[in-house]
Design a protein around this motif. Structure first.
Motif, PDB file in Angstrom:
ATOM      1  N   PHE A  85     -34.053 -17.357 -33.454  1.00 48.82           N
ATOM      2  CA  PHE A  85     -34.168 -17.509 -32.002  1.00 48.82           C
ATOM      3  C   PHE A  85     -34.182 -16.118 -31.365  1.00 48.82           C
ATOM      4  CE2 PHE A  85     -31.675 -21.171 -33.541  1.00 48.82           C
ATOM      5  CZ  PHE A  85     -32.573 -22.175 -33.248  1.00 48.82           C
ATOM      6  N   ILE A  86     -35.303 -15.435 -31.416  1.00 47.59           N
ATOM      7  CA  ILE A  86     -35.371 -14.084 -30.875  1.00 47.59           C
ATOM      8  C   ILE A  86     -35.628 -14.127 -29.371  1.00 47.59           C
ATOM      9  CG2 ILE A  86     -36.638 -11.910 -30.913  1.00 47.59           C
ATOM     10  CD1 ILE A  86     -37.157 -12.474 -33.911  1.00 47.59           C
ATOM     11  N   THR A  87     -36.692 -14.777 -28.954  1.00 45.94           N
ATOM     12  CA  THR A  87     -37.026 -14.849 -27.531  1.00 45.94           C
ATOM     13  C   THR A  87     -36.687 -16.211 -26.934  1.00 45.94           C
ATOM     14  OG1 THR A  87     -39.289 -15.538 -28.043  1.00 45.94           O
ATOM     15  CG2 THR A  87     -38.886 -13.178 -27.735  1.00 45.94           C
ATOM     16  N   ASP A  88     -36.330 -17.162 -27.745  1.00 42.99           N
ATOM     17  CA  ASP A  88     -36.029 -18.521 -27.293  1.00 42.99           C
ATOM     18  C   ASP A  88     -34.570 -18.588 -26.837  1.00 42.99           C
ATOM     19  OD1 ASP A  88     -36.124 -21.204 -26.794  1.00 42.99           O
ATOM     20  OD2 ASP A  88     -36.168 -21.817 -28.890  1.00 42.99           O
ATOM     21  N   VAL A  89     -34.307 -18.062 -25.625  1.00 43.26           N
ATOM     22  CA  VAL A  89     -32.929 -17.890 -25.174  1.00 43.26           C
ATOM     23  C   VAL A  89     -32.589 -18.680 -23.907  1.00 43.26           C
ATOM     24  CG1 VAL A  89     -32.668 -15.625 -26.227  1.00 43.26           C
ATOM     25  CG2 VAL A  89     -33.555 -15.797 -23.906  1.00 43.26           C
ATOM     26  N   VAL A  90     -33.504 -19.487 -23.386  1.00 47.42           N
ATOM     27  CA  VAL A  90     -33.224 -20.194 -22.143  1.00 47.42           C
ATOM     28  C   VAL A  90     -32.387 -21.442 -22.407  1.00 47.42           C
ATOM     29  CG1 VAL A  90     -34.228 -21.333 -20.132  1.00 47.42           C
ATOM     30  CG2 VAL A  90     -35.325 -19.315 -21.087  1.00 47.42           C
ATOM     31  N   SER A  91     -32.834 -22.313 -23.289  1.00 49.01           N
ATOM     32  CA  SER A  91     -32.068 -23.512 -23.620  1.00 49.01           C
ATOM     33  C   SER A  91     -30.965 -23.151 -24.612  1.00 49.01           C
ATOM     34  CB  SER A  91     -32.974 -24.581 -24.244  1.00 49.01           C
ATOM     35  OG  SER A  91     -33.823 -25.136 -23.274  1.00 49.01           O
ATOM     36  N   ILE A 133     -38.616 -23.708 -23.999  1.00 48.69           N
ATOM     37  CA  ILE A 133     -38.848 -22.970 -25.231  1.00 48.69           C
ATOM     38  C   ILE A 133     -39.675 -21.732 -24.923  1.00 48.69           C
ATOM     39  CG2 ILE A 133     -39.858 -23.091 -27.531  1.00 48.69           C
ATOM     40  CD1 ILE A 133     -39.483 -26.204 -27.245  1.00 48.69           C
ATOM     41  N   TRP A 134     -39.152 -20.583 -25.299  1.00 55.33           N
ATOM     42  CA  TRP A 134     -39.875 -19.313 -25.164  1.00 55.33           C
ATOM     43  C   TRP A 134     -40.069 -18.736 -26.542  1.00 55.33           C
ATOM     44  CZ3 TRP A 134     -37.338 -16.022 -20.720  1.00 55.33           C
ATOM     45  CH2 TRP A 134     -37.767 -16.509 -19.496  1.00 55.33           C
ATOM     46  N   GLY A 135     -41.288 -18.593 -26.950  1.00 52.96           N
ATOM     47  CA  GLY A 135     -41.584 -17.987 -28.244  1.00 52.96           C
ATOM     48  C   GLY A 135     -41.252 -18.913 -29.392  1.00 52.96           C
ATOM     49  N   LYS A 136     -41.778 -18.594 -30.549  1.00 49.54           N
ATOM     50  CA  LYS A 136     -41.535 -19.416 -31.727  1.00 49.54           C
ATOM     51  C   LYS A 136     -41.517 -18.521 -32.953  1.00 49.54           C
ATOM     52  CE  LYS A 136     -43.097 -23.566 -34.019  1.00 49.54           C
ATOM     53  NZ  LYS A 136     -44.050 -24.638 -34.063  1.00 49.54           N
ATOM     54  N   SER A 137     -40.496 -18.711 -33.761  1.00 45.65           N
ATOM     55  CA  SER A 137     -40.364 -17.983 -35.013  1.00 45.65           C
ATOM     56  C   SER A 137     -39.661 -18.907 -35.993  1.00 45.65           C
ATOM     57  CB  SER A 137     -39.551 -16.710 -34.786  1.00 45.65           C
ATOM     58  OG  SER A 137     -39.432 -16.000 -35.985  1.00 45.65           O
TER      59      SER A 137
END
Length: 162
Positions: free
Chosen positions: A112-118, A104-108
């Motif tokens: 899903f703006i920065t949460d792009v890995v999973s 998990i990258w970032g939280k909003s």
């Protein structure tokens, strides 16, 4: 991919088998979704049962998490899978996470703006919790700490699409 997941699960089970029962935490949930159509028959729009279990072990310099789940829906379809299964190793200046994990990258809220890995599973009609939307990926994630800075390295050997 199934081979890597099976191997990581086998390693995790060996680690947990050497732990005492007091070191292992079990928690989970059982949830039922029922959606009814306002017709004369009150037909079901959706009916789904979900069982989610988390098994955690914490050692001195390591931790293990196994998160299996089961979904049973109105089409009499049973899905049994692993959401996450990984080992955490805590070193002096680094933490290493090995196995199937949600990164998990970032939280909003709802975006899903920065949460792009999973990758995400957006097949459901009703929006489930974020930990159910995110798919676990087989990866090695290392966090290296220097003074007040954290450097993160992620290696994903197998591509998993949305």
């Amino acid at each position: 991919m199934k081979k890597i997941t099976t191997i990581s699960l086998a390693i995790l089970l060996v680690v947990i088998s050497h732990a005492s029962a007091s070191d292992i935490s079990l928690y989970g949930s059982l949830r039922t979704y029922i959606g009814v159509l306002p017709t004369q028959n009150f037909d079901y729009a959706i009916m789904q049962d979900t069982f989610d279990l988390s098994i955690e072990y914490y050692g001195n310099n390591s931790a293990v998490l196994i998160n299996p789940y089961m979904n049973y829906n109105d089409d009499n379809k049973l899905e049994v899978n692993l959401r996450e299964a990984y080992i955490d190793l805590y070193l002096e200046k680094a933490d290493v996470h090995i196995g199937k994990q949600q990164i998990i990258w970032g939280k909003s809220d709802g975006v899903f703006i920065t949460d792009v890995v999973s990758p995400k599973n957006l097949e459901e009609f009703l929006l489930p919790d974020f930990n159910e939307i995110r798919l676990g990926i087989t990866a090695i994630k290392a966090d290296y700490y220097i003074d007040s800075a954290t450097y993160e390295l992620i290696w994903v050997p197998i591509f998993t699409p949305n």
